[in-house]
Enzyme design. Sequence first.
Site, PDB file in Angstrom:
ATOM      1  N   ARG A 171       0.646  -0.608  -0.018  1.00 53.85           N
ATOM      2  CA  ARG A 171       0.337   0.000   0.077  1.00 53.85           C
ATOM      3  C   ARG A 171       0.864   1.461  -0.097  1.00 53.85           C
ATOM      4  NH1 ARG A 171      -2.908  -1.272   4.153  1.00 53.85           N
ATOM      5  NH2 ARG A 171      -1.514   1.249   5.171  1.00 53.85           N
ATOM      6  N   TYR A 199     -14.215  21.487 -12.464  1.00 48.27           N
ATOM      7  CA  TYR A 199     -14.992  19.809 -12.852  1.00 48.27           C
ATOM      8  C   TYR A 199     -16.003  20.221 -12.148  1.00 48.27           C
ATOM      9  CZ  TYR A 199     -15.685  15.028 -12.242  1.00 48.27           C
ATOM     10  OH  TYR A 199     -15.702  13.847 -11.875  1.00 48.27           O
ATOM     11  N   ASP A 242      -5.537  22.104 -11.233  1.00 47.19           N
ATOM     12  CA  ASP A 242      -5.601  20.848 -11.980  1.00 47.19           C
ATOM     13  C   ASP A 242      -5.489  20.717 -13.874  1.00 47.19           C
ATOM     14  OD1 ASP A 242      -7.382  19.311 -13.589  1.00 47.19           O
ATOM     15  OD2 ASP A 242      -8.952  19.342 -12.126  1.00 47.19           O
ATOM     16  N   LYS A 297      -7.453  11.384 -17.629  1.00 45.16           N
ATOM     17  CA  LYS A 297      -7.648  11.608 -18.922  1.00 45.16           C
ATOM     18  C   LYS A 297      -6.594  10.975 -20.205  1.00 45.16           C
ATOM     19  CE  LYS A 297     -11.739  12.172 -17.308  1.00 45.16           C
ATOM     20  NZ  LYS A 297     -11.896  12.823 -15.685  1.00 45.16           N
TER      21      LYS A 297
HETATM   22  C1  LIG Z   1     -10.905  18.592 -15.046  1.00 43.52           C
HETATM   23  C2  LIG Z   1     -11.089  17.122 -14.015  1.00 43.52           C
HETATM   24  N1  LIG Z   1     -10.424  17.291 -12.961  1.00 43.52           N
HETATM   25  C3  LIG Z   1     -10.580  15.871 -12.331  1.00 43.52           C
HETATM   26  C4  LIG Z   1     -11.607  14.436 -12.708  1.00 43.52           C
HETATM   27  C5  LIG Z   1     -11.749  13.949 -11.255  1.00 43.52           C
HETATM   28  O1  LIG Z   1     -10.819  12.988 -12.260  1.00 43.52           O
HETATM   29  P1  LIG Z   1     -11.444  11.342 -11.876  1.00 43.52           P
HETATM   30  O2  LIG Z   1     -12.917  11.059 -12.778  1.00 43.52           O
HETATM   31  O3  LIG Z   1     -10.246  10.140 -12.450  1.00 43.52           O
HETATM   32  O4  LIG Z   1     -11.365  11.604 -10.340  1.00 43.52           O
HETATM   33  C6  LIG Z   1     -12.176  14.927 -13.597  1.00 43.52           C
HETATM   34  C7  LIG Z   1     -13.009  13.874 -14.387  1.00 43.52           C
HETATM   35  O5  LIG Z   1     -13.625  13.794 -14.763  1.00 43.52           O
HETATM   36  C8  LIG Z   1     -11.664  16.204 -14.761  1.00 43.52           C
HETATM   37  O6  LIG Z   1     -12.638  16.817 -15.846  1.00 43.52           O
END
Ligand SMILES: Cc1ncc(COP(=O)(O)O)c(C=O)c1O
Length: 380
Positions: free
Chosen positions: A52, A104, A177, A202
């Site tokens: 882990r 997001y 992000d 992504k």
């Molecule tokens: C810009 C962005 N940040 C964070 C996330 C969250 O990521 P995850 O789906 O891998 O948990 C997403 C998911 O769509 C996203 O588009």
Amino acid sequence: MTGKRLHPATIAAQALGWADATTGAVVLPVHVATTFLRDPDNRYRRGRSYGRADNPSYDQPQALLTALEGGADSLLFSSGMAAAAAVFQCLPREAHVVAPRVMYWGLRNWLRTFAEGWGIEATFCDMTSLDALRAAVRPGQTRLVWIETPANPLWSVTDIAGAAEIAQRAGALLAVDSTAATPVLTRPLALGADIVMHSATKYLNGHSDVIAGSLTTARKDEFWERLVAARSGGGAILGSFEAYLLLRGMRTLFPRVERACRSAQQIAEALSADPRIAEVLYPGLPTHAGHAVAARQMTAGFGGMLSIRVAGGAEAAIAAAAKVEVWQRATSLGGVESLIEHHFSIEGADSPAPPDLLRLSVGIEDPADLLADLDAALRP
Ligand SMILES: Cc1ncc(COP(=O)(O)O)c(C=O)c1O
């Protein structure tokens, strides 16, 4: 890898050039062991005790991400959300944080639902305006400024260097992000950010077959040590096979992103001239409010994400999404296949997305096919 200064695309393609020391294999084995041998004298000289905390399958993808982001260290997580949540959860309390209104939606929801219980007060502001950010931070109280650029689903752009300066003056960290920008287009740490987060689900993975997240730090400091401990203690870890798939995806990151950028630019320009489209939201268009900042902080393109507002309104947008045959009608982004989504249906009334908006994630198909498919789908 050689001591020469290589371009990031070379470093990514060769995944740092690591080979297996025992066999010479150019792809490292996937380590599935959950536990590691203790030495007879009761120590762990090889540095690993339990899977882990110490999974060897993370070493190469984390090192590669650190190199691509120009950071000091990286951590993989079980999802982008787990990576983001860890940053908020590790802040000292009581914590005030500033986050964007356009971001997001899953993370915005999480902040609205859970932040208070964690002793976190969140202020949401217009992150396209440094004045608005300046007004939102509370010097000495704000622990974190969270930005996303370009930001879902309007692809609004935040000036990373400007936000870093404001955060630093207030005594706060800046986390970015950078999922939509990827390290191919933007390196937030070089612009003054402290932490970069990716939904590695992504572009980093790129094949819509792994859910993963990552954090990369500018410095290995006390806060980073808390994040390291939070991942192994909280257990939001990635599986070994997922780490392997992610690494495999990252090796083609540059050609995938470069292709998606070129196609997105072409599609955005073509749709801008189409009377059936009321507005194209893409930072690569000079008409986009964030174009000038994006041109400064994004290199090699403006990303593979754009949104369009259909002139006929919400019903026409949903009808067009229903008719596509090449675009896949699905949420998410950053995969090799192009996706289309009526975004208001995902976020609901709380959404900054107008109801006539379709979000497009441009993949690596021939852009002529993507444009022809949209053209047919937009016909009444
Ligand atoms: C810009 C962005 N940040 C964070 C996330 C969250 O990521 P995850 O789906 O891998 O948990 C997403 C998911 O769509 C996203 O588009």
